[in-house]
Write an enzyme that holds these catalytic residues in place. Structure first.
Site, short mmCIF file in Angstrom:
data_model
loop_
_atom_site.label_atom_id
_atom_site.label_comp_id
_atom_site.label_asym_id
_atom_site.label_seq_id
_atom_site.Cartn_x
_atom_site.Cartn_y
_atom_site.Cartn_z
N TYR A 28 4.44 17.44 3.01
CA TYR A 28 3.79 18.55 3.71
C TYR A 28 2.89 18.00 4.81
O TYR A 28 2.81 18.57 5.89
CB TYR A 28 2.99 19.38 2.73
CG TYR A 28 3.83 20.03 1.67
CD1 TYR A 28 4.51 21.23 1.95
CD2 TYR A 28 3.99 19.46 0.42
CE1 TYR A 28 5.30 21.83 0.98
CE2 TYR A 28 4.78 20.06 -0.55
CZ TYR A 28 5.43 21.24 -0.27
OH TYR A 28 6.22 21.83 -1.22
N ASN A 51 9.51 30.95 2.74
CA ASN A 51 10.90 30.59 3.05
C ASN A 51 11.91 31.72 2.87
O ASN A 51 12.59 31.78 1.86
CB ASN A 51 11.29 29.40 2.19
CG ASN A 51 12.68 28.91 2.59
OD1 ASN A 51 13.24 29.34 3.57
ND2 ASN A 51 13.20 27.98 1.82
N CYS A 59 14.00 23.57 1.87
CA CYS A 59 12.65 23.45 1.32
C CYS A 59 12.61 22.43 0.19
O CYS A 59 11.56 21.88 -0.11
CB CYS A 59 12.17 24.81 0.83
SG CYS A 59 13.39 25.66 -0.18
N HIS A 60 13.74 22.19 -0.44
CA HIS A 60 13.77 21.24 -1.54
C HIS A 60 13.59 19.81 -1.05
O HIS A 60 13.40 18.90 -1.83
CB HIS A 60 15.07 21.38 -2.31
CG HIS A 60 16.28 21.21 -1.46
ND1 HIS A 60 16.87 22.26 -0.78
CD2 HIS A 60 16.97 20.10 -1.16
CE1 HIS A 60 17.91 21.77 -0.12
NE2 HIS A 60 18.00 20.47 -0.32
N GLU A 88 22.00 14.87 -3.25
CA GLU A 88 22.06 14.63 -1.80
C GLU A 88 21.91 13.16 -1.46
O GLU A 88 22.07 12.76 -0.31
CB GLU A 88 20.98 15.46 -1.10
CG GLU A 88 21.29 16.96 -1.18
CD GLU A 88 20.39 17.76 -0.25
OE1 GLU A 88 19.40 17.21 0.20
OE2 GLU A 88 20.72 18.93 -0.01
#
Length: 103
Positions: A28, A51, A59-60, A88
């Site tokens: 952040y 979101n 956002c993850h 990912e």
DNA sequence: GGCCTGACTTTAG
DNA sequence: GCTAAAGCCAGGC
């Protein structure tokens, strides 16, 4: 005639998230700094929490400076978020992010 | 216009 | 390494 559903700040935050490459994660604070508000980490978190473009905004891929997942309120919770990130290609060390992505 | 809350950060003990 | 307190920003009421 512009009905500002979302503030510029929020849109900026989401845009920043979309710039994060797949398999990477940022904090952040980094996003806040990227937006020109290095102390607006809380505001960034609030914006991301709204979101409205969940599938559009990764956002993850956002985590606190601690390296932990944070208070992810989405489906699956922190566990689902971590699992998704691992899928990912994000490396987790003892439940923490191995490395962060920097703008 | 003012107060409270929140997916945070940093420093000190 | 963990806990506690202060700081800063934007949004909502």
């Amino acid at each position: 005639m512009i009905a500002v559903m979302f503030t510029d700040f929020q849109q900026s935050v989401w845009e920043a998230l979309k710039t994060i490459p797949r398999g990477k994660v940022t904090t952040y604070g980094e996003i806040a700094r990227y937006l020109g508000r290095p102390r607006a980490a809380r505001a960034v978190g609030s914006a991301v929490g709204k979101n409205p473009n969940a599938p559009e905004v990764p956002c993850h891929r956002v985590v606190p400076s601690s390296g932990l997942v944070g208070n992810y309120s989405g489906p699956g919770g922190r566990d689902g978020k971590i699992k998704l990130l691992k899928e990912e290609g994000v490396v987790f060390e003892r439940g923490k992010v191995g490395e962060f992505y920097r703008f």
